[in-house]
Write an enzyme that holds these catalytic residues in place. Sequence first.
Site, short mmCIF file in Angstrom:
data_model
loop_
_atom_site.label_atom_id
_atom_site.label_comp_id
_atom_site.label_asym_id
_atom_site.label_seq_id
_atom_site.Cartn_x
_atom_site.Cartn_y
_atom_site.Cartn_z
N LYS A 120 -10.03 4.28 0.74
CA LYS A 120 -9.00 4.08 1.75
C LYS A 120 -8.82 2.60 2.09
CE LYS A 120 -7.65 3.38 6.07
NZ LYS A 120 -8.11 2.33 7.01
N ASP A 138 -5.63 7.83 5.95
CA ASP A 138 -6.52 7.75 7.09
C ASP A 138 -6.37 9.02 7.92
OD1 ASP A 138 -3.96 7.35 7.96
OD2 ASP A 138 -4.58 6.11 9.63
#
Length: 214
Positions: A120, A138
Amino acid sequence: MHDDAIEPFFATLAAANPSPQTELEFTSVFELLCAVLLSAQATDAGVNKATKRLFALAPTPQRMLDLGLEQVTELIRTIGLFRTKAKNLVQTCRILVEQHGGAVPRSREALEALPGVGRKTANVVLNVAFGEPTMAVDTHIFRVANRTGLAPGKNPLAVELKLLERVPAKYAVDAHHWLILHGRYVCQARRPQCERCAVRRWCDTAASTMPAEG
DNA sequence: ATCCCGAGGG
DNA sequence: CCCTCTGGAT
């Protein structure tokens, strides 16, 4: 969400916010990397308070190494997970200096080799710093993608892959910011603001729980 | 699956 | 009080 809804869904978000940006504050790619690393399970507002202090004393990898772990830990103490993040920051700086000439690497592989940098975080740096059409999934994007039916998936990677295949190329670079901002200010975790949502007409959840517009 | 972990909001 | 916030490493 039906395939035909995806184009108008993003066109609507684009019209409302033509040039979406991260709300993290930074003045270099190095500072961006640090800010994103610190942002795990923390709000951008909280990260910005800490990085304002941190970057004043350590604007480069070498300066952060000179500052040392104890000082870095103190400076970011107000952020959750601060001990782990301080260690990761300092160790990341060491690798940047020793293996990358003090610069932030541009490849996913090199980024994910940095401690505290996972898929991420690497996706955010690749997108914001280098303009790549990545989908950094996220907590916000995971929630919005599942709730709306845009890209349902049981884990972040599954959502990311579905987004990559489903988001039109013309929206691919900015999509991750639109979805984050939408999740942060409208499609909130606790109390989604469906009443003032611009894309509710294409949303699976809103359609099933709210009356049709009239 | 579990740990890390403070600030802010409801 | 409880939940949430641009997760990663084990």
